[in-house]
Design a protein around this motif. Structure first.
Motif, PDB file in Angstrom:
ATOM      1  N   LYS A 100       0.850  -1.189   0.000  1.00  0.00           N
ATOM      2  CA  LYS A 100       0.000   0.000   0.000  1.00  0.00           C
ATOM      3  C   LYS A 100       0.893   1.249   0.000  1.00  0.00           C
ATOM      4  N   GLY A 101       0.494   2.253  -0.755  1.00  0.00           N
ATOM      5  CA  GLY A 101       1.295   3.480  -0.843  1.00  0.00           C
ATOM      6  C   GLY A 101       0.975   4.454   0.289  1.00  0.00           C
ATOM      7  N   GLY A 102       1.949   5.313   0.589  1.00  0.00           N
ATOM      8  CA  GLY A 102       1.726   6.415   1.521  1.00  0.00           C
ATOM      9  C   GLY A 102       1.450   6.016   2.957  1.00  0.00           C
ATOM     10  N   VAL A 103       2.008   4.881   3.403  1.00  0.00           N
ATOM     11  CA  VAL A 103       1.728   4.424   4.771  1.00  0.00           C
ATOM     12  C   VAL A 103       2.836   4.799   5.771  1.00  0.00           C
ATOM     13  N   GLY A 104       3.968   5.330   5.256  1.00  0.00           N
ATOM     14  CA  GLY A 104       5.056   5.719   6.159  1.00  0.00           C
ATOM     15  C   GLY A 104       6.327   4.906   6.007  1.00  0.00           C
ATOM     16  N   LYS A 105       6.462   4.150   4.914  1.00  0.00           N
ATOM     17  CA  LYS A 105       7.676   3.332   4.708  1.00  0.00           C
ATOM     18  C   LYS A 105       8.935   4.200   4.697  1.00  0.00           C
ATOM     19  N   THR A 106       8.918   5.242   3.844  1.00  0.00           N
ATOM     20  CA  THR A 106      10.135   6.043   3.671  1.00  0.00           C
ATOM     21  C   THR A 106      10.446   6.850   4.930  1.00  0.00           C
ATOM     22  N   THR A 107       9.427   7.455   5.516  1.00  0.00           N
ATOM     23  CA  THR A 107       9.630   8.244   6.747  1.00  0.00           C
ATOM     24  C   THR A 107      10.268   7.351   7.813  1.00  0.00           C
ATOM     25  N   LEU A 155      15.154   1.727  -2.774  1.00  0.00           N
ATOM     26  CA  LEU A 155      14.760   0.858  -3.891  1.00  0.00           C
ATOM     27  C   LEU A 155      13.541   1.398  -4.630  1.00  0.00           C
ATOM     28  N   ASP A 156      13.195   2.652  -4.367  1.00  0.00           N
ATOM     29  CA  ASP A 156      11.967   3.204  -4.937  1.00  0.00           C
ATOM     30  C   ASP A 156      12.297   4.219  -6.036  1.00  0.00           C
ATOM     31  N   PRO A 157      11.765   4.011  -7.267  1.00  0.00           N
ATOM     32  CA  PRO A 157      12.025   4.977  -8.346  1.00  0.00           C
ATOM     33  C   PRO A 157      11.558   6.407  -7.995  1.00  0.00           C
ATOM     34  N   GLN A 158      10.699   6.539  -6.996  1.00  0.00           N
ATOM     35  CA  GLN A 158      10.334   7.903  -6.558  1.00  0.00           C
ATOM     36  C   GLN A 158      11.518   8.583  -5.857  1.00  0.00           C
ATOM     37  N   ALA A 159      12.500   7.798  -5.446  1.00  0.00           N
ATOM     38  CA  ALA A 159      13.732   8.288  -4.795  1.00  0.00           C
ATOM     39  C   ALA A 159      13.447   9.171  -3.576  1.00  0.00           C
ATOM     40  N   PRO A 181       9.536   0.157  -2.731  1.00  0.00           N
ATOM     41  CA  PRO A 181       8.434   0.866  -3.388  1.00  0.00           C
ATOM     42  C   PRO A 181       7.094   0.206  -3.038  1.00  0.00           C
ATOM     43  N   PRO A 182       5.984   0.886  -3.310  1.00  0.00           N
ATOM     44  CA  PRO A 182       4.675   0.300  -2.948  1.00  0.00           C
ATOM     45  C   PRO A 182       4.166  -0.696  -3.985  1.00  0.00           C
ATOM     46  N   SER A 183       4.976  -1.688  -4.304  1.00  0.00           N
ATOM     47  CA  SER A 183       4.570  -2.717  -5.269  1.00  0.00           C
ATOM     48  C   SER A 183       5.448  -3.941  -5.039  1.00  0.00           C
ATOM     49  N   CYS A 200       2.581   4.008  12.018  1.00  0.00           N
ATOM     50  CA  CYS A 200       3.008   5.361  11.666  1.00  0.00           C
ATOM     51  C   CYS A 200       1.785   6.278  11.718  1.00  0.00           C
ATOM     52  N   CYS A 201       2.009   7.504  12.074  1.00  0.00           N
ATOM     53  CA  CYS A 201       0.931   8.486  11.988  1.00  0.00           C
ATOM     54  C   CYS A 201      -0.240   8.080  12.885  1.00  0.00           C
ATOM     55  N   HIS A 202       0.077   7.673  14.109  1.00  0.00           N
ATOM     56  CA  HIS A 202      -0.928   7.047  14.956  1.00  0.00           C
ATOM     57  C   HIS A 202      -1.646   8.041  15.867  1.00  0.00           C
ATOM     58  N   VAL A 226       4.634   3.488  19.305  1.00  0.00           N
ATOM     59  CA  VAL A 226       4.004   3.777  18.025  1.00  0.00           C
ATOM     60  C   VAL A 226       4.359   5.222  17.673  1.00  0.00           C
ATOM     61  N   ILE A 227       4.308   5.535  16.384  1.00  0.00           N
ATOM     62  CA  ILE A 227       4.717   6.887  15.943  1.00  0.00           C
ATOM     63  C   ILE A 227       3.486   7.788  15.876  1.00  0.00           C
ATOM     64  N   ARG A 228       3.494   8.832  16.682  1.00  0.00           N
ATOM     65  CA  ARG A 228       2.339   9.745  16.690  1.00  0.00           C
ATOM     66  C   ARG A 228       2.275  10.575  15.409  1.00  0.00           C
ATOM     67  N   ARG A 229       1.072  10.964  15.045  1.00  0.00           N
ATOM     68  CA  ARG A 229       0.907  11.895  13.928  1.00  0.00           C
ATOM     69  C   ARG A 229       1.636  13.190  14.286  1.00  0.00           C
ATOM     70  N   ASN A 230       2.494  13.682  13.387  1.00  0.00           N
ATOM     71  CA  ASN A 230       3.284  14.871  13.700  1.00  0.00           C
ATOM     72  C   ASN A 230       3.653  15.589  12.407  1.00  0.00           C
ATOM     73  N   VAL A 231       3.202  16.825  12.293  1.00  0.00           N
ATOM     74  CA  VAL A 231       3.366  17.553  11.028  1.00  0.00           C
ATOM     75  C   VAL A 231       4.844  17.791  10.677  1.00  0.00           C
ATOM     76  N   LEU A 275       7.153  15.705  10.730  1.00  0.00           N
ATOM     77  CA  LEU A 275       7.627  14.575   9.915  1.00  0.00           C
ATOM     78  C   LEU A 275       7.293  14.792   8.438  1.00  0.00           C
ATOM     79  N   GLN A 276       6.222  15.540   8.182  1.00  0.00           N
ATOM     80  CA  GLN A 276       5.856  15.851   6.782  1.00  0.00           C
ATOM     81  C   GLN A 276       6.748  16.943   6.213  1.00  0.00           C
ATOM     82  N   GLU A 277       7.188  17.842   7.081  1.00  0.00           N
ATOM     83  CA  GLU A 277       7.960  18.996   6.604  1.00  0.00           C
ATOM     84  C   GLU A 277       9.435  18.667   6.367  1.00  0.00           C
TER      85      GLU A 277
HETATM   86  N1  LIG Z   1       3.753  10.260  11.845  1.00  0.00           N
HETATM   87  C1  LIG Z   1       3.424  11.029  10.800  1.00  0.00           C
HETATM   88  N2  LIG Z   1       2.740  12.198  11.006  1.00  0.00           N
HETATM   89  C2  LIG Z   1       2.402  12.967   9.956  1.00  0.00           C
HETATM   90  N3  LIG Z   1       2.679  12.687   8.678  1.00  0.00           N
HETATM   91  C3  LIG Z   1       3.335  11.565   8.411  1.00  0.00           C
HETATM   92  C4  LIG Z   1       3.752  10.667   9.447  1.00  0.00           C
HETATM   93  N4  LIG Z   1       4.401   9.622   8.874  1.00  0.00           N
HETATM   94  C5  LIG Z   1       4.393   9.846   7.537  1.00  0.00           C
HETATM   95  N5  LIG Z   1       3.758  11.008   7.247  1.00  0.00           N
HETATM   96  C6  LIG Z   1       3.531  11.598   5.942  1.00  0.00           C
HETATM   97  O1  LIG Z   1       2.719  10.699   5.179  1.00  0.00           O
HETATM   98  C7  LIG Z   1       3.117  10.738   3.810  1.00  0.00           C
HETATM   99  C8  LIG Z   1       3.476   9.339   3.348  1.00  0.00           C
HETATM  100  O2  LIG Z   1       4.629   8.913   4.059  1.00  0.00           O
HETATM  101  P1  LIG Z   1       5.802   8.112   3.352  1.00  0.00           P
HETATM  102  O3  LIG Z   1       6.281   8.825   2.126  1.00  0.00           O
HETATM  103  O4  LIG Z   1       6.799   7.797   4.396  1.00  0.00           O
HETATM  104  O5  LIG Z   1       5.000   6.815   2.923  1.00  0.00           O
HETATM  105  P2  LIG Z   1       5.477   5.647   1.939  1.00  0.00           P
HETATM  106  O6  LIG Z   1       4.796   4.418   2.425  1.00  0.00           O
HETATM  107  O7  LIG Z   1       6.943   5.616   1.829  1.00  0.00           O
HETATM  108  O8  LIG Z   1       4.848   6.120   0.557  1.00  0.00           O
HETATM  109  P3  LIG Z   1       5.123   5.430  -0.880  1.00  0.00           P
HETATM  110  O9  LIG Z   1       4.309   4.185  -0.883  1.00  0.00           O
HETATM  111  O10 LIG Z   1       4.638   6.443  -1.864  1.00  0.00           O
HETATM  112  O11 LIG Z   1       6.586   5.156  -0.973  1.00  0.00           O
HETATM  113  C9  LIG Z   1       4.279  11.712   3.704  1.00  0.00           C
HETATM  114  O12 LIG Z   1       3.805  12.965   3.332  1.00  0.00           O
HETATM  115  C10 LIG Z   1       4.813  11.751   5.134  1.00  0.00           C
HETATM  116  O13 LIG Z   1       5.456  12.975   5.433  1.00  0.00           O
END
Ligand SMILES: Nc1ncnc2c1ncn2[C@@H]1O[C@H](COP(=O)(O)OP(=O)(O)OP(=O)(O)O)[C@@H](O)[C@H]1O
Ligand SMILES: [Mg+2]
Length: 295
Positions: free
Chosen positions: A11-18, A39-43, A135-137, A192-194, A231-236, A238-240
């Protein structure tokens, strides 16, 4: 012994890279030598660490993981970039997307990364942790990661639908394990983002804990798995941080994100040190037992 972990979730955008970047930086801060593999072409991991790769117009391309995967003669040492003290990065670039098709007919396509890392380690690279941002695949790139590592960590968000996907992903790991790498285990879920203030968030964590409890003593590849704490709390912040090319410890060292990832990285180092110490002790005990038998 090297701890090798792939951060994987289809699944994409779940917090793998962060997670991969900030755990890698946290472990490096704790004084262990770390290689982070993008390993992600999005780099995204490469950008998050502020490591520049060349653009198409550059006459002199800087090599990336794409070159390493496409040409077995390219060495890891020639591609790896020092990113922080104790932290090296194997960078990615958008061209990496083509690797999936370009490698399609190569018989060793799933083991190229493993071979390159093994070669560098036997030449004295000395990495204690090798972490992979997938990558998410589930294509050739993710399979290259799964062929290398012993451990899979699944970063996810605690929602009911995400939970539905976990069982399926575990089955995928089991299947890949049987074909590509029999040593593969799911050791952790990282939330992530809990938001633990909601009943739903707490219920999903309890369900996940129960899922792993049920697997204890069975032969499934997630029998030793657990939800890692904290667990990792939601925190802006981390987005910045990625847009400044900084880890969370550099961008906002006192924020909740830095606290949570910092503590998680320290816990991971501690559990690995303890495991190594137990192994050393059992080697010593076996040695002593053998000596006693001989005497
Ligand atoms: N704890 C958090 N609080 C707030 N935002 C977060 C948190 N963890 C991740 N994010 C945000 O969520 C988005 C997705 O995170 P991330 O890029 O790490 O996911 P990913 O699984 O690597 O995505 P992809 O599948 O596209 O590689 C990003 O904008 C990131 O900054
Ligand atoms: Mg990512």
């Amino acid at each position: 012994m090297v701890r090798q972990i792939a951060f994987m979730n289809q699944k994409g955008g779940v917090g793998k890279t962060t997670t991969a970047v900030n755990i890698a930086a946290g472990i490096a801060k704790a004084g262990r030598k770390v290689l982070l593999v993008d390993l992600d072409p999005q780099a995204h991991a490469t950008l998050h660490l502020g490591v520049g790769t060349s653009s198409e117009s550059d006459a002199q391309r800087t090599p990336t993981i794409y070159d390493l995967l496409l040409d077995p003669a390219v060495t890891l040492e020639s591609v790896v970039r020092p990113a922080r003290p104790n932290l090296d990065l194997l960078p990615a670039e958008t061209d990496l997307a083509a690797a999936e098709t370009e490698l399609a007919t190569e018989t060793d396509r799933l083991t190229r990364l493993r071979n390159a890392i093994d070669k560098a380690q036997s030449n004295g690279a000395g990495y204690q942790y090798v972490l992979m941002d997938c990558p998410p695949s589930l294509g050739v790139l993710t399979l290259n990661a799964l062929a290398c590592v012993r451990e899979v960590f699944i970063p996810m968000q605690a929602q009911f639908l995400a939970l539905q996907g976990v069982g399926k992903m575990m089955q995928t790991v089991a299947l890949v394990g049987r074909t590509v790498n029999p040593n593969l285990h799911v050791t952790g879920v990282i939330l992530c983002c809990h938001d633990s203030t909601t009943t739903h968030g707490r219920e999903v964590v309890a369900d996940l804990d129960g899922f792993f409890e049920q697997a204890r003593g069975t032969d499934v590849p997630w029998r030793n798995g657990r939800v890692y704490r904290p667990v990792i709390r939601r925190n802006v912040k981390l987005q910045e941080a990625p847009s400044f090319g900084q880890t969370i410890y550099e961008y906002a060292p006192k924020c909740a994100g830095a606290e949570d990832y910092g503590a998680l990285a320290v816990n991971m180092v501690k559990e690995w040190d303890e495991l190594l110490a137990r192994q050393d002790a059992s080697v010593v005990t076996r040695g002593a037992a053998r000596a006693a038998v001989k005497a």
